[in-house]
Design a protein around this motif. Structure first.
Motif, short mmCIF file in Angstrom:
data_model
loop_
_atom_site.label_atom_id
_atom_site.label_comp_id
_atom_site.label_asym_id
_atom_site.label_seq_id
_atom_site.Cartn_x
_atom_site.Cartn_y
_atom_site.Cartn_z
N GLY A 34 38.01 36.77 39.34
CA GLY A 34 39.33 36.22 39.07
C GLY A 34 39.29 34.71 38.89
O GLY A 34 38.51 34.01 39.53
N SER A 37 39.78 33.00 42.14
CA SER A 37 39.07 33.52 43.31
C SER A 37 38.27 32.38 43.92
O SER A 37 38.10 31.31 43.33
CB SER A 37 38.14 34.67 42.93
OG SER A 37 36.99 34.18 42.30
N THR A 105 46.96 39.36 39.47
CA THR A 105 45.51 39.33 39.23
C THR A 105 45.01 37.89 39.32
O THR A 105 45.78 36.96 39.16
CB THR A 105 45.13 39.89 37.84
OG1 THR A 105 45.71 39.04 36.84
CG2 THR A 105 45.60 41.32 37.65
N GLU A 108 40.15 38.60 42.10
CA GLU A 108 39.17 39.68 42.18
C GLU A 108 37.73 39.15 42.16
O GLU A 108 37.45 38.09 41.64
CB GLU A 108 39.33 40.65 40.99
CG GLU A 108 40.67 41.29 40.86
CD GLU A 108 41.69 40.45 40.11
OE1 GLU A 108 42.78 40.98 39.87
OE2 GLU A 108 41.43 39.29 39.80
N CYS A 109 36.86 39.96 42.70
CA CYS A 109 35.41 39.76 42.57
C CYS A 109 34.78 41.13 42.80
O CYS A 109 34.71 41.61 43.93
CB CYS A 109 34.90 38.76 43.58
SG CYS A 109 33.10 38.52 43.47
N PHE A 110 34.38 41.78 41.71
CA PHE A 110 33.79 43.11 41.85
C PHE A 110 32.82 43.42 40.72
O PHE A 110 32.81 42.75 39.70
CB PHE A 110 34.86 44.20 41.97
CG PHE A 110 35.82 44.29 40.82
CD1 PHE A 110 35.53 45.06 39.72
CD2 PHE A 110 37.03 43.61 40.84
CE1 PHE A 110 36.41 45.15 38.65
CE2 PHE A 110 37.91 43.70 39.79
CZ PHE A 110 37.60 44.47 38.70
#
Length: 117
Positions: A34, A37, A105, A108-110
């Motif tokens: 993101g 993030s 949003t 995220e970090c995935f």
């Protein structure tokens, strides 16, 4: 710099997938991070070689990073908008609200996907 810990965690998760699927080499790992993030993509890239040092599975693996834009939802008028639009308007671009906003949003970090040969 917590990115080293993130890289090692990614490597552990990918190794689990590789073992479960009897993979011997990983072509690429795509991460989605993101825009706002706490993960700094450049640091993640610099730390990634540490994963290859721990396991030959990652010797020729490319780390790909996709940045997910920050998007907000205004709970007053129902509009969604980007971080840039928020900064320009100093609130919701439609109704100027700046308190009743929800981040949809951007944090995220995935792992998005794992590519194999």
């Amino acid at each position: 710099m917590h990115e080293l810990g993130i890289v090692l965690s990614i490597a552990d998760k990918v190794m689990e997938v590789a073992q479960a699927n009897q993979l011997t080499e990983i072509k690429a790992i795509t991460m989605q991070i993101g825009e706002i993030s706490s993960v700094i993509p450049e640091y993640l890239e610099k730390c990634f070689p540490a994963a290859a040092e721990r396991n030959p599975l990652f010797e020729n693996t490319e780390l790909k990073i996709e940045i997910l834009p920050a998007r907000y939802l205004c709970h007053v008028c129902g509009e969604s908008f980007s971080l840039g639009e928020f900064e320009e308007a100093k609130g919701c671009p439609s109704c100027k609200e700046n308190q009743l906003l929800e981040l949809l949003t951007g944090r995220e970090c995935f792992i998005k996907n794992i590519e194999v040969w």
